[in-house]
Design a protein around this motif. Structure first.
Motif, short mmCIF file in Angstrom:
data_model
loop_
_atom_site.label_atom_id
_atom_site.label_comp_id
_atom_site.label_asym_id
_atom_site.label_seq_id
_atom_site.Cartn_x
_atom_site.Cartn_y
_atom_site.Cartn_z
N LYS A 418 0.95 -1.33 -0.03
CA LYS A 418 0.17 0.18 -0.03
C LYS A 418 0.89 1.41 -0.14
O LYS A 418 0.44 2.30 0.26
CB LYS A 418 -0.93 0.01 1.36
N LYS A 419 1.98 1.14 -0.06
CA LYS A 419 2.99 2.56 -0.17
C LYS A 419 2.73 3.24 -1.10
O LYS A 419 2.69 4.50 -0.53
CB LYS A 419 4.44 1.80 -0.54
N SER A 420 2.22 3.04 -2.34
CA SER A 420 1.96 4.00 -3.36
C SER A 420 0.82 4.79 -3.04
O SER A 420 0.50 5.92 -3.57
CB SER A 420 1.81 3.15 -4.81
N TYR A 421 -0.05 4.48 -2.10
CA TYR A 421 -1.12 5.33 -1.71
C TYR A 421 -0.96 6.17 -0.31
O TYR A 421 -1.88 6.97 -0.13
CB TYR A 421 -2.30 4.13 -1.53
N LEU A 422 -0.01 6.12 0.23
CA LEU A 422 0.19 6.84 1.25
C LEU A 422 0.05 8.16 1.28
O LEU A 422 -0.55 9.07 2.13
CB LEU A 422 1.61 6.43 2.11
N THR A 423 0.51 8.88 0.37
CA THR A 423 0.85 10.39 0.12
C THR A 423 -0.54 10.67 -0.27
O THR A 423 -1.07 11.83 0.30
CB THR A 423 1.97 10.64 -0.80
N GLU A 424 -1.17 9.90 -1.13
CA GLU A 424 -2.72 10.09 -1.50
C GLU A 424 -3.55 10.30 -0.37
O GLU A 424 -4.28 11.07 -0.45
CB GLU A 424 -3.05 9.00 -2.49
N GLU A 425 -3.48 9.61 0.66
CA GLU A 425 -4.16 9.33 1.62
C GLU A 425 -3.90 10.56 2.84
O GLU A 425 -4.84 11.23 3.27
CB GLU A 425 -4.02 8.22 2.50
N HIS A 426 -2.69 11.02 3.06
CA HIS A 426 -2.21 11.71 4.20
C HIS A 426 -1.40 13.05 3.70
O HIS A 426 -1.37 13.93 4.46
CB HIS A 426 -1.05 11.06 5.02
N GLY A 427 -1.24 13.30 2.32
CA GLY A 427 -0.66 14.46 1.72
C GLY A 427 0.74 14.63 2.40
O GLY A 427 1.45 13.82 2.73
N ASP A 428 0.93 15.84 2.89
CA ASP A 428 2.31 16.42 3.50
C ASP A 428 2.38 15.86 4.99
O ASP A 428 3.68 15.81 5.48
CB ASP A 428 2.30 18.04 3.75
N ALA A 429 1.35 15.07 5.54
CA ALA A 429 1.84 14.69 6.92
C ALA A 429 2.95 13.39 6.54
O ALA A 429 3.38 13.10 7.66
CB ALA A 429 0.44 14.06 7.40
N VAL A 430 2.84 12.84 5.41
CA VAL A 430 3.66 11.91 5.06
C VAL A 430 5.10 12.32 5.51
O VAL A 430 5.94 11.52 5.86
CB VAL A 430 3.73 11.21 3.78
N LEU A 431 5.39 13.64 5.11
CA LEU A 431 6.80 14.20 5.25
C LEU A 431 7.22 13.95 6.72
O LEU A 431 8.39 13.75 7.20
CB LEU A 431 6.82 15.52 4.57
N TRP A 432 6.19 14.36 7.30
CA TRP A 432 6.60 14.26 9.11
C TRP A 432 6.50 13.07 9.48
O TRP A 432 7.20 12.72 10.52
CB TRP A 432 5.18 15.18 9.75
N MET A 433 5.65 11.97 9.03
CA MET A 433 6.14 10.66 9.39
C MET A 433 7.32 10.14 8.86
O MET A 433 8.29 9.70 9.76
CB MET A 433 5.06 9.74 8.54
N LYS A 434 8.11 10.66 8.04
CA LYS A 434 9.26 10.38 7.60
C LYS A 434 10.28 10.67 8.52
O LYS A 434 11.28 10.38 8.94
CB LYS A 434 9.62 10.84 6.22
N LYS A 435 10.06 12.28 8.95
CA LYS A 435 10.99 12.92 9.72
C LYS A 435 11.04 11.87 11.15
O LYS A 435 11.96 12.05 11.72
CB LYS A 435 10.41 14.31 10.16
N ILE A 436 9.86 11.64 11.57
CA ILE A 436 9.84 10.89 12.84
C ILE A 436 10.45 9.48 12.88
O ILE A 436 11.38 9.24 13.64
CB ILE A 436 8.34 10.25 13.18
N LYS A 437 10.63 8.76 11.46
CA LYS A 437 11.42 7.70 11.30
C LYS A 437 12.86 7.90 11.19
O LYS A 437 13.65 7.25 11.89
CB LYS A 437 10.89 7.17 9.84
N GLU A 438 13.20 9.27 10.98
CA GLU A 438 14.60 9.46 10.63
C GLU A 438 14.99 9.86 12.16
O GLU A 438 16.31 9.53 12.35
CB GLU A 438 14.80 10.85 9.97
N VAL A 439 14.30 10.47 13.05
CA VAL A 439 14.83 10.66 14.52
C VAL A 439 14.93 9.38 15.10
O VAL A 439 16.09 9.26 15.63
CB VAL A 439 13.67 11.68 14.83
N LEU A 440 13.92 8.38 15.29
CA LEU A 440 14.22 7.28 15.88
C LEU A 440 14.92 6.19 15.19
O LEU A 440 15.40 5.46 15.83
CB LEU A 440 12.82 6.71 16.02
#
Ligand SMILES: Cc1cc2nc3c(=O)[nH]c(=O)nc-3n(C[C@H](O)[C@H](O)[C@H](O)COP(=O)(O)OP(=O)(O)OC[C@H]3O[C@@H](n4cnc5c(N)ncnc54)[C@H](O)[C@@H]3O)c2cc1C
Length: 453
Positions: A418-440
């Motif tokens: 379902k990776k290809s649908y994540l941005t369509e569902e969450h928009g820019d919030a995905v960028l913040w999800m990625k930042k959380i991943k980078e921090v942890l």
């Protein structure tokens, strides 16, 4: 690396590079996702060992993929970059049952069936039931739900607290034994559903419930899918609170009949369970009966007979396996959209329509009390045109859900599928999800390549 890992694990039986074991950890149980072998499979015994393993992997930049029972369906456990598959078989102890607090502490390798067998002795149960048996660590990591979510919510709602190891090897505790809390950010909820990409769980504190006095079971047959969905919605609008309400279409019933030797009528059907005090349940059933008669149900016997109930839920739990068995040479692609309740009848009819338009054989079944349904297609992976057709139908079903405020995955998670649908569902919030991943997980060692494109 093996020599270093042997110094941490010190037991050759809990470290394996055999091809057979690596193959077991290279794919999930049923899905169409391609397999990929890990370099090594480790079976940690406790959190101290786990901390050392994770810290070591972080130092050398080695991928780690936690593995429960491998029943997730979106390729979550496939070690697409090799590395370590971390199997929790040896961390399956029930640590504490706090009867009066309606709470338990468990290691992540405990399975839901194992937990319920133990809890029964105390008159308690853990409600989340994704059909197959699964580890509680795996269920927490995918935020699994299934048949009982209509009454009890998802795994996320059952987790009071966690102990988890972050990528650098540090151990954190989240939550508490209290039923509620407003103390700071809710890291428990953040880590739940993180699919092994943010942390490795070492312990979970879970809510449990008292076993109800009575269970009423019913199998209700409808002339078409729409009427079955409408009946389910109307029950919820009238404040009836089933403990399970499941839609199975005629294709699913046919698969179940040949897999389980049942003789259910091959028509759209609701499998229903009401539970609680017997008098309340009977009262609810009277209201259910009015609704289903109104929606032209042709069969609606009810019973308190445990044997009937066991057979009914056994059939439902095995529905996906029955569909898989109906085409043993094929692999399953499963859609998992969840839509607002009012949209559900329309969404199911849409799914059936696009499957027919594309001439794609498949079944529809779902946890319709939550607006969550699955279209399941057995596909021959050696036929590119069949794969393309299934992907197209999957995409149309997801898009229909997203355009109406739904989600691409109600309970299976994102994984690879379902990776290809994540941005369509969450928009820019995905960028913040990625930042959380980078921090942890700055070195991207925890289940790399999953969730994000
Ligand atoms: C026939 C069939 C029917 C199903 N029906 C349902 C259903 O109705 N509802 C539903 O919700 N699901 C359903 N599923 C999906 C599946 O059962 C769930 O995803 C389950 O929660 C996975 O548990 P597992 O122990 O098999 O975990 P795995 O598949 O082994 O792992 C799942 C994820 O959890 C991570 N993980 C495992 N252990 C840990 C840990 N200790 N710490 C951190 N991460 C960890 C893994 O890395 C992976 O990302 C079904 C699957 C099948 C095959």
């Amino acid at each position: 690396m093996l020599e270093d890992l042997m110094k941490i694990i010190r037991d050759p039986k809990r470290i394996s590079t055999s091809v057979a074991i690596r193959q077991q950890h290279s794919q999930d149980l049923t899905s169409y996702h391609a397999q990929h072998l890990p370099d090594v499979v480790l079976y940690p015994r406790d959190k101290e060992e786990l901390r050392e393993i994770v810290a070591y992997a972080n130092r050398i930049g080695c991928p780690i993929v936690p593995f429960g029972l491998g029943t997730s369906v979106e390729g979550q456990v496939v070690p697409i970059q090799g590395g370590i598959s971390l199997d929790f078989t040896h961390m399956s102890r029930i640590l504490e049952i706090r009867e009066e607090d309606f709470a338990v502490r468990v290691e992540p390798g405990v399975t839901r069936v194992q937990l319920n067998q133990e809890l029964k002795k105390y008159g308690l149960f853990f409600p989340i039931d994704p059909g197959v048996d699964a580890t509680l660590g795996g269920m927490a990591a995918t935020n699994a739900s299934g048949c009982s979510a209509v009454r009890y919510g998802t795994t996320r709602e059952q987790i009071l607290g966690m102990e988890a190891i972050l990528a650098d090897g540090s151990l954190i505790h989240t939550g508490s034994l209290a039923k509620k809390s407003s103390a700071g950010y809710n890291l428990t909820h953040l880590l739940t559903g993180s699919e092994g990409t943010l942390a490795v769980f070492t312990e979970l504190t879970l809510r449990v419930y008292g076993l109800p006095e009575a269970f009423l079971y019913a199998k209700v047959v409808f002339p078409d899918l729409q009427k079955a969905c409408k009946a389910a919605n109307r029950m919820l609008y009238r404040s009836i609170q089933p403990s399970k309400i499941e839609l199975v279409d005629e294709y699913t019933i046919q698969a179940i009949n040949s897999y389980k030797q049942t003789k259910y009528e091959a028509k759209p059907t609701l499998f229903l369970e009401l539970s609680g005090w017997k008098s309340t349940v009977l009262d609810e059933w009277d209201r259910v009966k009015e609704i289903i008669q109104d929606e032209s149900a042709s069969e609606w016997n009810y019973t308190f007979d445990e044997e009937f109930g066991d057979q009914l839920w056994d059939a439902r739990r095995h529905a996906a396996l029955a569909i898989a068995a109906s085409a043993p040479e094929k692999k399953l692609m499963t859609t998992d959209v969840c839509v607002p309740l009012s949209i559900l009848p329309e969404a199911v009819i849409f799914a059936r329509g696009v499957m027919q338009a594309e001439d794609l054989q498949g079944a529809i079944l779902g946890h319709i009390g939550d607006g969550n349904y699955h279209a399941v297609f057995p596909i021959d992976m050696s036929l590119p045109e069949e794969v393309a057709k299934a992907e197209k139908v999957n995409e149309l079903i997801v898009r229909f859900a997203l355009e109406r405020g739904g989600t691409c995955t109600g309970e299976h998670g994102v994984g690879l599928g379902k990776k290809s649908y994540l941005t369509e569902e969450h928009g820019d919030a995905v960028l913040w999800m990625k930042k959380i991943k980078e921090v942890l997980d700055p070195n991207n060692i925890l289940n790399p390549g999953k969730i994000f494109q």
